[in-house]
Design an enzyme around this catalytic site. Structure first.
Site, PDB file in Angstrom:
ATOM      1  N   HIS A  84      13.138 -18.166   8.946  1.00  0.00           N
ATOM      2  CA  HIS A  84      12.631 -19.857   9.119  1.00  0.00           C
ATOM      3  C   HIS A  84      11.201 -19.644   9.486  1.00  0.00           C
ATOM      4  O   HIS A  84      11.610 -20.436  11.255  1.00  0.00           O
ATOM      5  CB  HIS A  84      13.922 -20.855   9.657  1.00  0.00           C
ATOM      6  N   HIS A 131      29.853 -21.253  14.691  1.00  0.00           N
ATOM      7  CA  HIS A 131      28.529 -22.102  14.634  1.00  0.00           C
ATOM      8  C   HIS A 131      28.082 -22.148  13.512  1.00  0.00           C
ATOM      9  O   HIS A 131      28.102 -21.491  12.392  1.00  0.00           O
ATOM     10  CB  HIS A 131      27.462 -20.697  14.964  1.00  0.00           C
ATOM     11  N   GLU A 152      24.915 -23.118  11.720  1.00  0.00           N
ATOM     12  CA  GLU A 152      23.549 -23.443  10.857  1.00  0.00           C
ATOM     13  C   GLU A 152      24.028 -21.852   9.148  1.00  0.00           C
ATOM     14  O   GLU A 152      24.955 -21.244   9.941  1.00  0.00           O
ATOM     15  CB  GLU A 152      23.050 -22.244  11.939  1.00  0.00           C
ATOM     16  N   ASP A 208      23.345 -19.821   7.600  1.00  0.00           N
ATOM     17  CA  ASP A 208      23.576 -18.134   7.697  1.00  0.00           C
ATOM     18  C   ASP A 208      24.584 -18.019   8.161  1.00  0.00           C
ATOM     19  O   ASP A 208      25.168 -16.330   8.346  1.00  0.00           O
ATOM     20  CB  ASP A 208      22.026 -17.683   8.831  1.00  0.00           C
ATOM     21  N   HIS A 229      22.887 -21.562  19.985  1.00  0.00           N
ATOM     22  CA  HIS A 229      21.851 -22.729  19.978  1.00  0.00           C
ATOM     23  C   HIS A 229      21.276 -23.863  19.494  1.00  0.00           C
ATOM     24  O   HIS A 229      20.384 -24.109  19.266  1.00  0.00           O
ATOM     25  CB  HIS A 229      19.862 -21.736  19.861  1.00  0.00           C
ATOM     26  N   ASP A 244      25.045 -16.578  18.024  1.00  0.00           N
ATOM     27  CA  ASP A 244      23.591 -15.931  18.084  1.00  0.00           C
ATOM     28  C   ASP A 244      24.182 -15.122  18.657  1.00  0.00           C
ATOM     29  O   ASP A 244      22.738 -14.511  19.273  1.00  0.00           O
ATOM     30  CB  ASP A 244      23.010 -16.923  18.151  1.00  0.00           C
ATOM     31  N   TYR A 292      14.241 -11.040  19.499  1.00  0.00           N
ATOM     32  CA  TYR A 292      15.631 -12.381  18.862  1.00  0.00           C
ATOM     33  C   TYR A 292      15.285 -13.822  20.070  1.00  0.00           C
ATOM     34  O   TYR A 292      14.699 -15.071  19.814  1.00  0.00           O
ATOM     35  CB  TYR A 292      16.435 -11.793  19.027  1.00  0.00           C
ATOM     36  N   HIS A 332      24.709 -12.106  14.416  1.00  0.00           N
ATOM     37  CA  HIS A 332      23.288 -10.484  14.064  1.00  0.00           C
ATOM     38  C   HIS A 332      23.395  -9.341  15.327  1.00  0.00           C
ATOM     39  O   HIS A 332      23.514  -9.498  15.936  1.00  0.00           O
ATOM     40  CB  HIS A 332      22.349 -11.427  14.427  1.00  0.00           C
TER      41      HIS A 332
HETATM   42 FE1  FEO Z   1      21.400 -19.788  14.361  1.00  0.00          FE
HETATM   43 FE2  FEO Z   1      22.032 -16.994  13.008  1.00  0.00          FE
HETATM   44  O1  FEO Z   1      22.190 -18.655  13.215  1.00  0.00           O
END
Ligand code: FEO
Length: 398
Positions: A24, A78, A80, A82, A145, A164, A192, A227
């Site tokens: 993104h 989370h 999001e 991903d 986040h 994250d 990151y 991640h």
């Molecule tokens: Fe906030 Fe890895 O997504």
């Protein structure tokens, strides 16, 4: 695809995305991973899922441990995409009616994303999932986040699933901090943090305090982010790095970020870089012809000063600078010493517009903008040397 054992009863079952480069708008030159974890207890719990398109990889890894249809429940730390994009597909494989636990906001966000799906979404504040010999504790990490973000902690093995938080983008066959040099991991973690977490620095500081006060930090043996690398050898190292970053203590470092049309602004950038270097300042020279906005954000994170150069085009700053400033503003980059400069042919608004933007961001501007018409000549260099001196003097005060 094989799972990786994290500790007794806990396995990494995520996916490795070697090809992603644009996350993104954030450059990920080393790809990324979407980490998901399987806790095998009296109940079998999947913690987070993977990006849409990686369902087969996740299910393949789970199936080496247990038939996916035997997974009892999912915890979504989370929402999001991903980490949630594959959720409908995964639920079809493990059983669509099985519970998916999330924060209240997570339930709302997942409903919003997958309104056509009949997911059995449950708020962890109202329905607490059981495991067996292990237990789950949930920590509200709102705005780290996203508004839905939460950590899941298992006290018995001392495993913190931090979504994250404490993550980094790094596609590799290595899964653990003891397999990769710290210098590489530190750079990736700073990158990151700069591009994902900077706007939430205050909230992160508060979470660090909370995990200390509640004893969670002291009881954590392994940190499992969503991640990159699992921190098993020395999880305190990444926590200490976060404590350092939220302190916003600047390094004796400056970033010179610029674009150029016919090399004149580039020439000015080189003069500034040279002058700052003579003051024993670590200077990063970043031409936007070769450096992505996210690289500038990463280098700026620990820098005391950021100097921005732009040509003027049709009475405006160069579009790449507008893009960079929009990005830095969105990341709420502040507490910087700033300066602007640039060459122009006719009216020369570019550097003035940048200066105004930096002032609007609350940066300290020890020098007026330096503008040069056409190609810089020797007499034009003194204002640049004065600007470098003003910036360096300001850095000296820190
Ligand atoms: Fe906030 Fe890895 O997504």
């Amino acid at each position: 695809m094989e799972p990786i054992k994290i500790c007794d009863n806990v396995f990494w079952v995520g996916a490795v995305d070697y090809d992603i480069r644009d996350f993104h708008g954030y450059l990920t030159p080393k790809g990324s991973t979407y980490n998901a974890y399987l806790v095998v207890d009296e109940k079998i719990t999947l913690i987070d899922t993977v990006r849409h398109g990686f369902e087969d990889e996740l299910l393949s890894r789970i199936s080496k441990i247990v038939d996916p249809a035997k997974v009892d429940q999912v915890i979504s730390n989370h929402a999001e995409m991903d980490h949630s994009g594959s959720l409908p597909g995964i639920m079809r494989a493990i059983g669509a009616s099985k519970p998916v636990y999330a924060s209240a906001m997570g339930v709302k966000n997942l409903h919003g994303q997958f309104h056509g799906e009949s997911l059995n979404l449950l708020d962890v504040a109202k329905e607490h999932p059981a495991s067996g010999k292990f237990s789950f504790k949930f920590l509200d990490t709102k705005m780290i986040h996203w508004p839905d973000s939460m950590f899941t902690f298992m006290p018995e093995p001392g495993v913190l699933f931090s979504q994250d938080g404490f993550g980094l983008h790094f596609a590799s066959t290595e899964r653990f901090d003891d397999q990769v040099p710290w210098d590489l991991l530190r750079g990736l973690a700073v990158n990151y943090f700069a591009n994902i977490l900077t706007p939430y620095t205050v909230q992160i500081g508060k979470i660090l305090e909370t995990v200390k006060e509640t004893g969670i930090l002291q009881a954590t043996r392994i940190v499992c982010p969503d991640h990159g690398i699992v921190w098993r050898k020395d999880p305190a190292k990444i926590v200490e790095l976060y404590a350092h970053l939220v302190s916003r203590k600047p390094a004796r470092k400056a970033v010179v970020a610029f674009d150029t049309m016919w090399h004149s602004t580039e020439y000015m950038a080189r003069e500034l870089t040279d002058a700052l270097g003579t003051r024993d300042i670590d200077v990063k020279y970043l031409s936007l012809k070769h450096s992505h906005r996210s690289e500038v954000a990463a280098e700026a994170l620990e820098a005391a000063a950021v100097l921005i150069g732009t040509p003027t085009i049709n009475n405006q700053m160069f579009p790449s600078l507008a893009d960079l400033l929009c990005y830095l503003k969105s990341l709420k980059v502040k507490d910087k010493i700033g300066a602007s400069f640039g060459s122009h042919g006719w009216s020369g608004e570019g550097a003035k517009l940048v200066q105004a933007e930096l002032a609007g961001m609350g940066w300290k501007l020890p020098s007026p903008e330096v503008r040069v018409q056409w190609v810089p000549k020797e007499a034009d260099l003194q204002p640049l040397k004065d600007m470098a001196k003003a910036v360096a003097d300001e850095i000296d005060k820190i």
